[in-house]
Design an enzyme around this catalytic site. Structure first.
Site, PDB file in Angstrom:
ATOM      1  N   LYS A  72       0.761  -1.311   0.017  1.00  0.00           N
ATOM      2  CA  LYS A  72      -0.462  -0.490  -0.250  1.00  0.00           C
ATOM      3  C   LYS A  72       1.202   0.855  -0.018  1.00  0.00           C
ATOM      4  CE  LYS A  72      -1.640   1.809   3.498  1.00  0.00           C
ATOM      5  NZ  LYS A  72      -2.201   3.176   3.867  1.00  0.00           N
ATOM      6  N   ASN A  73       1.586   1.061   1.445  1.00  0.00           N
ATOM      7  CA  ASN A  73       2.595   2.082   0.610  1.00  0.00           C
ATOM      8  C   ASN A  73       3.631   2.501  -0.065  1.00  0.00           C
ATOM      9  OD1 ASN A  73       1.357   3.063   2.934  1.00  0.00           O
ATOM     10  ND2 ASN A  73       3.099   2.173   4.590  1.00  0.00           N
ATOM     11  N   ARG A 114      -4.771   9.685   4.678  1.00  0.00           N
ATOM     12  CA  ARG A 114      -3.448  10.561   5.369  1.00  0.00           C
ATOM     13  C   ARG A 114      -2.740  10.673   3.738  1.00  0.00           C
ATOM     14  NH1 ARG A 114      -3.287  13.802   9.620  1.00  0.00           N
ATOM     15  NH2 ARG A 114      -3.467  13.325  11.562  1.00  0.00           N
ATOM     16  N   CYS A 158      -6.139   7.433   9.219  1.00  0.00           N
ATOM     17  CA  CYS A 158      -6.033   7.390  10.137  1.00  0.00           C
ATOM     18  C   CYS A 158      -5.856   8.193  11.381  1.00  0.00           C
ATOM     19  CB  CYS A 158      -5.334   6.060  10.654  1.00  0.00           C
ATOM     20  SG  CYS A 158      -5.763   4.237   9.772  1.00  0.00           S
ATOM     21  N   ARG A 169       0.818  14.853  12.427  1.00  0.00           N
ATOM     22  CA  ARG A 169       1.686  14.676  11.707  1.00  0.00           C
ATOM     23  C   ARG A 169       1.798  15.946  10.558  1.00  0.00           C
ATOM     24  NH1 ARG A 169       0.857   8.058   8.677  1.00  0.00           N
ATOM     25  NH2 ARG A 169      -1.354   7.649   9.570  1.00  0.00           N
ATOM     26  N   PRO A 170       2.523  16.019  11.374  1.00  0.00           N
ATOM     27  CA  PRO A 170       2.691  17.647  10.728  1.00  0.00           C
ATOM     28  C   PRO A 170       2.627  17.343   9.085  1.00  0.00           C
ATOM     29  CG  PRO A 170       4.422  17.806  11.840  1.00  0.00           C
ATOM     30  CD  PRO A 170       2.966  16.203  12.111  1.00  0.00           C
ATOM     31  N   ILE A 171       2.482  18.688   8.239  1.00  0.00           N
ATOM     32  CA  ILE A 171       3.011  18.511   6.527  1.00  0.00           C
ATOM     33  C   ILE A 171       3.455  19.707   6.355  1.00  0.00           C
ATOM     34  CG2 ILE A 171       0.786  16.996   6.275  1.00  0.00           C
ATOM     35  CD1 ILE A 171      -0.720  19.588   5.003  1.00  0.00           C
ATOM     36  N   ASP A 172       3.892  20.462   7.502  1.00  0.00           N
ATOM     37  CA  ASP A 172       4.958  21.395   7.319  1.00  0.00           C
ATOM     38  C   ASP A 172       5.985  21.044   6.665  1.00  0.00           C
ATOM     39  OD1 ASP A 172       3.561  21.857   9.267  1.00  0.00           O
ATOM     40  OD2 ASP A 172       4.528  22.900  10.949  1.00  0.00           O
ATOM     41  N   LEU A 173       6.837  19.882   6.263  1.00  0.00           N
ATOM     42  CA  LEU A 173       7.761  19.768   5.648  1.00  0.00           C
ATOM     43  C   LEU A 173       7.614  19.840   5.060  1.00  0.00           C
ATOM     44  CD1 LEU A 173       9.039  16.762   8.387  1.00  0.00           C
ATOM     45  CD2 LEU A 173       9.956  19.201   8.049  1.00  0.00           C
ATOM     46  N   ASP A 196       4.699   0.861  12.140  1.00  0.00           N
ATOM     47  CA  ASP A 196       3.510   0.444  11.219  1.00  0.00           C
ATOM     48  C   ASP A 196       3.895  -1.146  11.649  1.00  0.00           C
ATOM     49  OD1 ASP A 196       2.406   1.858  10.104  1.00  0.00           O
ATOM     50  OD2 ASP A 196       3.015   1.883   8.286  1.00  0.00           O
ATOM     51  N   ILE A 210       7.939   7.617  16.361  1.00  0.00           N
ATOM     52  CA  ILE A 210       7.579   8.117  15.590  1.00  0.00           C
ATOM     53  C   ILE A 210       6.066   8.632  15.994  1.00  0.00           C
ATOM     54  CG2 ILE A 210       6.766   7.804  13.330  1.00  0.00           C
ATOM     55  CD1 ILE A 210       9.609   6.145  13.961  1.00  0.00           C
ATOM     56  N   ARG A 257      -7.929  -1.247   3.956  1.00  0.00           N
ATOM     57  CA  ARG A 257      -7.630   0.151   3.889  1.00  0.00           C
ATOM     58  C   ARG A 257      -6.153  -0.317   3.418  1.00  0.00           C
ATOM     59  NH1 ARG A 257      -6.252   4.377   7.114  1.00  0.00           N
ATOM     60  NH2 ARG A 257      -4.607   4.813   5.459  1.00  0.00           N
TER      61      ARG A 257
END
Length: 421
Positions: A25-26, A95, A119, A124-128, A310, A332, A402
């Site tokens: 999936k990933n 996500r 989930c 899980r900041p998307i600032d990066l 995971d 994490i 998922r």
């Protein structure tokens, strides 16, 4: 999918036989987003049949691509990408939808999307992601829960240092950089196999990348990518989950279509617990576990090549019947123990404090009605229920579906008494 579905498991059956591992999936999700960059028809083999993959295909359709599935092969024709906006309903489904940002921005110079769903594992900041794209020339406007990203004059290369080796941020930078002007360097890049798989796909399409799998990746922008044919790598987390399921039932299984080299972060933990694990050429793993396992003392989740976050939940379930006490330290995500209260319903002795989870092994678990609250926690409940005495019912299958392709069919093929109702 019908949220009222449930898995009914009569536990205590020893798993025995051969099981094939489906595509990751990933890996499939970033590969599908990368198809946006290729001017033509991309063919992805070994693409798992998952609700997240379905959501990604619906996003591609909204952008103007034509998507078709035949068995485990998905074809994406991105010759006429006209859209740049991803609807809120599709963003909320997963996500990983944020990984479309770099690809769409790279292809059209504009991308509008809402903050991603999926989930709830904590911040899980998307600032990066956003900071990196700004360094590459993107202008980003945040308003009313939407991100409006533009690169009017096109993106340009940059030297980007990530404060954390984020997989998603590394993927988004790669996708944006391959068609940007000039050179891009990613320092402290994620090293996961899924990053290497994405890079190999992009290189087949004509991208110039070196260093994937290392902590520094170099990209030289190229104006246009052409489509290719590619196979998605096997899902190491699904493989690990089925190894846990076999181990907790004192079973003996052979996994096929997997890559043991991707699992060096957790196979040694299984061996330290007393399971016999052998790897073979041609993508096979053999596991035998005839007696009660011993608890591993401390397991700390880490970025690849460390123990994956995971797989932490299925291992928590496995350790619930091991002899002794295990301590899991989650480095994490801060909200990764949501499955614990449900494991306790099955008779497990587990306590959590912040990012630490202490598992005191018990001799037997008992069947119960439990509910999955997120993907990997749902997998952990299946693992525990397979070993529990009596009948368990697991709801919340919309999370499990998922990332696991028809888990009841796979487990039934190796002796589990499991059905979907």
């Amino acid at each position: 999918m019908d949220n009222r579905q449930k898995l009914i498991i009569n536990g205590g059956r020893r798993l025995e036989g051969e099981l094939s591992v489906h595509g990751a999936k990933n890996s499939a999700l970033p590969l599908l987003s990368a198809a946006v960059l290729a001017h033509g028809e991309t063919v992805l083999h070994n693409c798992p049949c998952l609700t997240d993959v379905d959501a990604a295909c619906r996003i591609l359709s909204k952008l103007g691509c034509r998507c078709q599935r035949s068995g485990s092969t998905v074809t994406v024709d991105a010759a006429n990408v006209t859209g740049f906006e991803i609807p809120d309903t599709l963003m909320r489904e997963m996500r990983s939808s944020i990984v479309f940002l770099g690809a769409v921005l790279g292809r059209t110079g504009h991308c509008r999307l809402s903050f991603p769903g999926g989930c709830e594992l904590g911040a899980r900041p998307i600032d990066l992601h956003l900071s990196a794209l700004e360094q590459m020339g993107a202008e980003i406007l945040e308003e009313h829960g939407y991100l409006d990203c533009t690169a009017t004059g096109g993106l340009h290369g940059a030297k980007i240092t990530l404060s954390f080796p984020s997989v998603g941020a590394t993927e988004n930078i790669l996708l944006a950089a391959v068609t940007a002007k000039g050179y891009t360097e990613i320092h402290n890049a994620a090293r996961e196999p899924e990053i290497v798989d994405l890079t190999e796909f992009l290189v087949k399409c004509g991208a110039k990348i070196r260093g994937a799998g290392e902590s520094v990746i170099f990209i030289e922008g190229t104006p246009r990518l052409e489509p290719c044919e590619h196979s998605v790598i096997p899902d190491r987390i699904v493989a690990g989950t089925y190894l846990c399921a076999a181990a907790i039932t004192h079973g003996e299984i052979i996994l096929t279509h997997c890559d043991p080299a991707h699992m060096n972060g957790f196979i040694p933990v299984l061996e330290s617990m007393g399971a016999r694990v052998y790897t073979y050429g041609g993508g096979k793993i053999y596991l035998s576990c005839k007696k009660r396992l011993s608890a591993p003392p401390t397991v700390r989740t880490m970025p690849y090549p460390g123990f994956p976050t995971d797989i932490q939940a299925p291992f928590t379930a496995l350790c619930s019947t091991a002899e002794g006490t295990s301590v899991f330290v989650e480095t994490i995500f801060e909200n990764r123990f949501r499955h614990v209260s449900e494991l306790v319903r099955l008779g497990a002795s587990v306590k959590t404090e912040g990012r630490v989870c202490v598992v005191q092994g018990v001799k037997t678990l008992s069947g119960a009605k439990v509910c999955a609250a997120e993907l990997r926690g749902g997998a952990a409940l299946i693992v525990a229920a397979l070993a529990a005495e009596g009948t368990s019912e697991i709801t919340g299958l919309e999370y499990i579906d998922r990332g696991y392709e028809s888990p009841e069919t796979a487990l039934r093929s190796v002796g589990a008494d499991i059905k979907r109702a």
